[in-house]
Design an enzyme around this catalytic site. Sequence first.
Site, PDB file in Angstrom:
ATOM      1  N   LYS A  24       5.410 -39.541 -15.502  1.00 45.98           N
ATOM      2  CA  LYS A  24       4.664 -38.546 -14.733  1.00 45.98           C
ATOM      3  C   LYS A  24       4.770 -37.201 -15.444  1.00 45.98           C
ATOM      4  O   LYS A  24       5.860 -36.814 -15.912  1.00 45.98           O
ATOM      5  CB  LYS A  24       5.280 -38.427 -13.320  1.00 45.98           C
ATOM      6  CG  LYS A  24       4.802 -37.224 -12.519  1.00 45.98           C
ATOM      7  CD  LYS A  24       3.334 -37.303 -12.141  1.00 45.98           C
ATOM      8  CE  LYS A  24       2.852 -36.026 -11.447  1.00 45.98           C
ATOM      9  NZ  LYS A  24       1.389 -36.059 -11.186  1.00 45.98           N
TER      10      LYS A  24
ATOM     11  N   CYS B 122      -4.356 -30.629 -15.803  1.00 49.80           N
ATOM     12  CA  CYS B 122      -4.115 -30.868 -14.384  1.00 49.80           C
ATOM     13  C   CYS B 122      -4.997 -29.905 -13.575  1.00 49.80           C
ATOM     14  O   CYS B 122      -4.882 -28.689 -13.715  1.00 49.80           O
ATOM     15  CB  CYS B 122      -2.659 -30.659 -13.997  1.00 49.80           C
ATOM     16  SG  CYS B 122      -2.412 -30.896 -12.213  1.00 49.80           S
TER      17      CYS B 122
ATOM     18  N   ASN C 201      -8.550 -36.923 -18.282  1.00 53.49           N
ATOM     19  CA  ASN C 201      -7.880 -36.722 -17.012  1.00 53.49           C
ATOM     20  C   ASN C 201      -8.946 -36.858 -15.920  1.00 53.49           C
ATOM     21  O   ASN C 201     -10.114 -37.108 -16.210  1.00 53.49           O
ATOM     22  CB  ASN C 201      -7.225 -35.321 -16.985  1.00 53.49           C
ATOM     23  CG  ASN C 201      -6.019 -35.255 -16.080  1.00 53.49           C
ATOM     24  OD1 ASN C 201      -6.042 -35.755 -14.965  1.00 53.49           O
ATOM     25  ND2 ASN C 201      -4.945 -34.638 -16.573  1.00 53.49           N
TER      26      ASN C 201
ATOM     27  N   GLY D 183      -5.292 -45.930 -14.329  1.00 52.39           N
ATOM     28  CA  GLY D 183      -4.767 -45.050 -13.286  1.00 52.39           C
ATOM     29  C   GLY D 183      -5.065 -45.585 -11.895  1.00 52.39           C
ATOM     30  O   GLY D 183      -4.287 -46.355 -11.320  1.00 52.39           O
TER      31      GLY D 183
HETATM   32  O1  LIG Z   1      -3.019 -33.953 -14.520  1.00 48.34           O
HETATM   33  C1  LIG Z   1      -3.130 -34.354 -13.343  1.00 48.34           C
HETATM   34  N1  LIG Z   1      -4.261 -34.983 -12.961  1.00 48.34           N
HETATM   35  C2  LIG Z   1      -4.480 -35.371 -11.693  1.00 48.34           C
HETATM   36  O2  LIG Z   1      -5.585 -35.872 -11.391  1.00 48.34           O
HETATM   37  N2  LIG Z   1      -3.498 -35.169 -10.746  1.00 48.34           N
HETATM   38  C3  LIG Z   1      -2.204 -34.816 -11.145  1.00 48.34           C
HETATM   39  C4  LIG Z   1      -1.495 -33.962 -10.116  1.00 48.34           C
HETATM   40  O3  LIG Z   1      -2.160 -33.352  -9.275  1.00 48.34           O
HETATM   41  O4  LIG Z   1      -0.258 -33.893 -10.221  1.00 48.34           O
HETATM   42  N3  LIG Z   1      -2.140 -34.172 -12.419  1.00 48.34           N
END
Ligand SMILES: O=C1NC(=O)NC(C(=O)O)N1
Length: 310
Positions: A45, A129, A193, A270
Site C-alpha cells: 500500500k 493519489c 492510477n 485492483g
Molecule cells: O493513489 C491512490 N489511488 C486511489 O485510487 N486511492 C488511494 C487512496 O485514496 O489511498 N490512493
Amino acid sequence: SPDLATSFLEQPLDNPLMNAAGVWCTLAAQLDALVESSAGALVTKSCTLSRRDGNAEPRYRALPLGSINSMGLPNEGYAYYLDYAACHDYERKPLFVSVSGLSLDDNLTIVAALREAVLPAFLELNLSCPNVEGKPQPGYDFEAMDQFLAEVATAYRRPFGVKLPPYFDFVHFDTAAEILNRYDNLAFITCINSIGNGLVIDTDSESTVIRPKDGFGGLGGDYVLPTALANVNAFYRRCPGKTIIGCGGVQTGAHVFQHLLAGATLVQVGTALHEEGPSIFDRLQHELRELMAKKGYSRIEEFRGRLKTL
Ligand SMILES: O=C1NC(=O)NC(C(=O)O)N1
C-alpha cells in the site's frame, strides 16, 4: 501449455500478474496472502511518513461496472512496509514498495530510508493519489512532477518507477513522457492510477455513495480499461527505454492479454482483486493460457507490444 514466465528489470517472474498498490496490501497478513497466491509479484500500500487512518467511511464502493474510492492513503507508515520488505523472500517473487509522501521532503525521507535498507525491492513512486483533500496530484502538475523526479532520482540513485494518473490528451502524453525520459534511473512506468474524482449517484437514495469529498472519488474497473490501455500504449510508444506496467480495468485473461499487447510487461489488478480475492490470479492465468493456446502463442514475448493498428 503456454508459458507465462517473464522478466522485469532482469528479475525472472513466473507470470506477469500482481496486485495494484492499495489493494490487498495494507497489512502484513494481506501481503502474506499475496506471497502465498499465484501472483508473480506484489506491491505494498502506498505509504506516508506517519501512519494514517485515511478518510471517513464509507470510502469504497463496488459497483456493477467497477468501483469508486476515496481511501485517503490509510497506511501503517513507511517503517512498517520497510520492515516487511526486509523480511520478504525475494527468491520467491519480487516485492515493490509504493511510496506516496505528502510532500517532496516526506518522499525524500522515505526514499533515503529505502535506499539505506539496501533491499532488492522495487520503488514505485505514487504521483497520482487523487483522494487526499488539499493535496494536488503531482502527476497533474508537470513542473512539480519534474522537481519531484529530479530530487528523488538523485537521492535514490537506484532504478525506480512511477505510478501515473491517466492522461487524456496527446500534448499531456508528450509532455509527461519528455519529463520521464530525462531520468535514466527512472526504469519503469505504471499506468494508470484511478480516474480521479468521478461521482457515483444512487438513484433510489438520491445520494452519493461514499462520504469523503461530497462523494467524489477515484474510479476503477470496467470504467477505466480503455483509458488504461491508451496510457500503457502511449508511454510504451514514447518511452522505448523504459518498462511499462499496466494497471486498470483487468478482470479477465483477455484484459491481461490486451494490456500486454499494448506494451505492458507486468499487469496489475485492483478492483477485481478487491472483489474476488487472491484466487483471481489463478483464474487470470488459466484464462490467459487458454487464450494464448487458442491463438497459437507459447510465450508472452511472441505478442507483447505487438498491437496492430488499422
Ligand atoms: O493513489 C491512490 N489511488 C486511489 O485510487 N486511492 C488511494 C487512496 O485514496 O489511498 N490512493
